[in-house]
Design an enzyme around this catalytic site. Structure first.
Site, PDB file in Angstrom:
ATOM      1  N   THR A  14      -2.427 -22.953  12.859  1.00 52.73           N
ATOM      2  CA  THR A  14      -2.617 -22.982  14.313  1.00 52.73           C
ATOM      3  C   THR A  14      -1.840 -21.868  15.000  1.00 52.73           C
ATOM      4  O   THR A  14      -2.336 -21.237  15.949  1.00 52.73           O
ATOM      5  CB  THR A  14      -2.194 -24.351  14.880  1.00 52.73           C
ATOM      6  OG1 THR A  14      -3.047 -25.364  14.337  1.00 52.73           O
ATOM      7  CG2 THR A  14      -2.288 -24.374  16.398  1.00 52.73           C
TER       8      THR A  14
ATOM      9  N   SER B 159     -12.092 -24.170  16.239  1.00 52.12           N
ATOM     10  CA  SER B 159     -10.838 -24.820  15.881  1.00 52.12           C
ATOM     11  C   SER B 159     -10.109 -23.868  14.942  1.00 52.12           C
ATOM     12  O   SER B 159     -10.741 -23.022  14.298  1.00 52.12           O
ATOM     13  CB  SER B 159     -11.104 -26.152  15.166  1.00 52.12           C
ATOM     14  OG  SER B 159      -9.946 -26.612  14.487  1.00 52.12           O
ATOM     15  N   THR B 160      -8.801 -24.006  14.879  1.00 50.95           N
ATOM     16  CA  THR B 160      -8.081 -23.264  13.851  1.00 50.95           C
ATOM     17  C   THR B 160      -8.695 -23.531  12.483  1.00 50.95           C
ATOM     18  O   THR B 160      -8.771 -22.643  11.631  1.00 50.95           O
ATOM     19  CB  THR B 160      -6.596 -23.677  13.837  1.00 50.95           C
ATOM     20  OG1 THR B 160      -5.977 -23.248  15.052  1.00 50.95           O
ATOM     21  CG2 THR B 160      -5.856 -23.065  12.654  1.00 50.95           C
ATOM     22  N   ASN B 161      -9.191 -24.757  12.295  1.00 55.81           N
ATOM     23  CA  ASN B 161      -9.624 -25.186  10.966  1.00 55.81           C
ATOM     24  C   ASN B 161     -10.923 -24.537  10.494  1.00 55.81           C
ATOM     25  O   ASN B 161     -11.271 -24.655   9.319  1.00 55.81           O
ATOM     26  CB  ASN B 161      -9.761 -26.702  10.928  1.00 55.81           C
ATOM     27  CG  ASN B 161      -8.460 -27.393  11.274  1.00 55.81           C
ATOM     28  OD1 ASN B 161      -7.403 -26.766  11.278  1.00 55.81           O
ATOM     29  ND2 ASN B 161      -8.529 -28.683  11.574  1.00 55.81           N
TER      30      ASN B 161
ATOM     31  N   THR C  65       0.090  -4.581 -35.979  1.00 54.75           N
ATOM     32  CA  THR C  65      -0.096  -5.983 -35.621  1.00 54.75           C
ATOM     33  C   THR C  65       1.206  -6.711 -35.886  1.00 54.75           C
ATOM     34  O   THR C  65       1.867  -6.459 -36.903  1.00 54.75           O
ATOM     35  CB  THR C  65      -1.226  -6.632 -36.444  1.00 54.75           C
ATOM     36  OG1 THR C  65      -0.920  -6.538 -37.839  1.00 54.75           O
ATOM     37  CG2 THR C  65      -2.560  -5.952 -36.174  1.00 54.75           C
TER      38      THR C  65
ATOM     39  N   SER D  34      20.297   6.561 -16.277  1.00 53.17           N
ATOM     40  CA  SER D  34      21.563   5.859 -16.456  1.00 53.17           C
ATOM     41  C   SER D  34      22.654   6.507 -15.636  1.00 53.17           C
ATOM     42  O   SER D  34      22.675   7.724 -15.448  1.00 53.17           O
ATOM     43  CB  SER D  34      21.961   5.865 -17.937  1.00 53.17           C
ATOM     44  OG  SER D  34      23.241   5.308 -18.116  1.00 53.17           O
ATOM     45  N   SER D  35      23.565   5.668 -15.169  1.00 50.11           N
ATOM     46  CA  SER D  35      24.737   6.180 -14.453  1.00 50.11           C
ATOM     47  C   SER D  35      25.866   6.530 -15.413  1.00 50.11           C
ATOM     48  O   SER D  35      26.868   7.107 -14.994  1.00 50.11           O
ATOM     49  CB  SER D  35      25.228   5.117 -13.455  1.00 50.11           C
ATOM     50  OG  SER D  35      25.611   3.933 -14.152  1.00 50.11           O
TER      51      SER D  35
ATOM     52  N   LYS E 149      19.534  10.257 -20.377  1.00 56.72           N
ATOM     53  CA  LYS E 149      18.661   9.106 -20.610  1.00 56.72           C
ATOM     54  C   LYS E 149      17.592   9.028 -19.515  1.00 56.72           C
ATOM     55  O   LYS E 149      17.888   9.143 -18.330  1.00 56.72           O
ATOM     56  CB  LYS E 149      19.493   7.821 -20.610  1.00 56.72           C
ATOM     57  CG  LYS E 149      18.740   6.598 -21.120  1.00 56.72           C
ATOM     58  CD  LYS E 149      19.739   5.444 -21.350  1.00 56.72           C
ATOM     59  CE  LYS E 149      19.074   4.269 -22.048  1.00 56.72           C
ATOM     60  NZ  LYS E 149      18.178   3.547 -21.163  1.00 56.72           N
TER      61      LYS E 149
END
Length: 475
Positions: free
Chosen positions: A110, A149-151, A196, A327-328, A333
């Protein structure tokens, strides 16, 4: 509703509804019921405006309803003209910032419906030369929401919004599928080991591997396109519970006809409006399709991460285009950040599907009040999918390079190569050679040649790419 400006506060205007007066920002195009919803529902921080196609869907429904009401003599032509003007501007992308209600809300939508009604009314009032809130000239409920209606208006708008979003999703999927198909052709001559259960299996080409990714996504282009028809059936004209109370005879058919014209897609009226008002089955099925696609994308990205693992201590069969330092602490990397992000997006979509499932199941009697959550999550899943597929294509797939030498080296070193030789030297010899290769570390091809089971020319013929990656007859 009535409205007036307060002299002590020119920054707001007062509007009145069932619960009394409430201040609304003076420049806002929404009104008192929208403001109450903003005050009540501060949950996700994601407003309706986050999904522009949904806003456009709302405007299209209101535009079609107004024209139907005018055709039936329920709405004055001048008021219809103002509503049409307002809806066209919203459809063109204006005023979307005025759709401020949280996507998750109580009231079965609504608040969303009233947000649209109030914005359209106030845009229309300015068009007619009146101030915002002068609803005696154009009323959010009496005029904009006439025969609705909202519905019925809200779920119809969701379906229209999904239709408008649908083509973008299909286009992103088709573009990604084409990118993978291009890699299939580019890598058609790159021999590698298939695997696999993460163990060596039999030779194949890298092109075949990427071709399988292209095929599995290509299947979903048709299936998602087929879902489009689910969204064409609407309950517009059913009003509150599907009985059509307060809508005149002929309104539903006229409104659906005009909606088809406005949105450019054929819309059809549900055969049973009571059933259509409460049933969320189409959304469940459509969401399931988004989940299926997300699962496929995630599996593909898992493979990309494995195939590119290394670069020295992994498979290292492909190189993904580097996008950022990884990477820090570890210099040099580079991580597979794009596939990782797609994986996480897929998990979100899978979660959205569960939320939609629970919301659809939790409807009671003639209405499902959980539709706001369904709308939120299904629009979010489509948006995430489209963005994830575009990102994966542009920032990963298009730039993938094959490590041809590494792919071939794994084939030459693999015990799995013995499977390709099995038709020529027999199962018992193959089993013995495989065990000996594992125990000694000597290559399969070398052992076969040492024992004189096949000569160099025979091996060269057997191990030609075209003989290794498809059905062949033993000579």
């Amino acid at each position: 509703m009535t409205t007036h400006n307060t002299p002590e506060d020119q920054g707001t205007r007062l509007e009145k509804d069932l619960l009394g007066e409430l201040a609304v920002p003076a420049q806002a195009y929404y009104g008192v019921q929208t403001q109450r919803a903003v005050n009540n529902f501060q949950l996700t921080g994601v407003p309706l405006s986050h999904f522009p196609k949904f806003i456009i869907g709302l405007a299209m429904v209101k535009q079609a309803a107004a024209q139907a009401n005018t055709d039936l003599g329920l709405l004055e032509p001048r008021r219809n003209e103002a509503i049409q003007h307002a809806c066209r501007r919203i459809i063109d992308g204006e005023f979307h910032d005025q759709f401020v209600v949280d996507m998750i809300q109580g009231g079965a939508g609504t608040s969303t419906n009233m947000n649209a009604n109030e914005v359209i009314a106030n845009i229309g009032l300015e068009y007619l030369g009146h101030a915002k809130g002068a609803y005696q000239h154009l009323h959010p409920n009496n005029d904009v929401n006439c025969s609705q209606s909202t519905n019925d208006a809200y779920p119809t708008a969701i379906r229209v919004g999904l239709q408008l979003s649908h083509q973008e999703l299909v286009e992103s999927l088709a573009a990604l599928q084409a990118s993978l198909a291009a890699k299939r052709d580019e890598f058609a001559d790159v021999i590698k080991m298939g695997r696999t259960q993460l163990q060596d299996a039999v030779p194949m080409t890298l092109g075949q591997e990427f071709g399988a990714y292209a095929t599995t996504l290509g299947e979903d282009i048709e299936r998602i396109a087929g879902m489009f028809d689910l969204l064409r059936e609407v309950n517009l004209g059913g009003t509150a519970i599907g009985t059509g109370l307060n809508a005149p005879p002929g309104y539903a058919d006229l409104a659906v006809k005009h909606l088809s014209e406005v949105c450019g897609h054929p819309i059809r009226l549900a055969g049973d409006l009571i059933e259509a008002t409460s049933d969320m089955g189409a959304f469940v099925l459509f969401s399931g399709m988004t989940k299926r696609l997300a699962v496929k994308l995630s599996k593909t990205c898992n493979d990309l991460r494995l195939l590119s693992s290394g670069p020295r201590a992994g498979l290292n069969e492909i190189r993904l285009p580097p996008q950022q330092p990884g990477s820090s602490i570890m210099p040099g990397k580079v991580n597979p950040v794009i596939p990782e992000a797609v994986n996480q997006t897929a998990y979100q979509i899978i979660g959205n599907d569960l939320a939609i499932t629970m919301a659809a199941e939790n409807g009671q009697l003639e209405l499902n009040v959980m539709e706001p959550l369904i709308a939120y999550k299904i629009f979010e899943s489509m948006r995430l999918l489209r963005r994830a597929m575009d990102m994966l294509r542009l920032r990963c797939i298009d730039g993938i390079v094959a490590n041809r030498e590494q792919c071939r080296a794994w084939v030459d070193q693999s015990i799995g190569l013995i499977t390709a030789l099995n038709p020529y030297i027999g199962y018992e010899n193959s089993t013995r050679i495989a065990r000996q290769a594992l125990e000694t570390g000597v290559g399969v091809l070398e052992l076969v040649q040492e024992e004189g089971l096949l000569d160099a020319d025979q091996l060269a013929d057997i191990l030609r790419p075209e003989n290794m990656v498809g059905p062949v007859h033993s000579g």
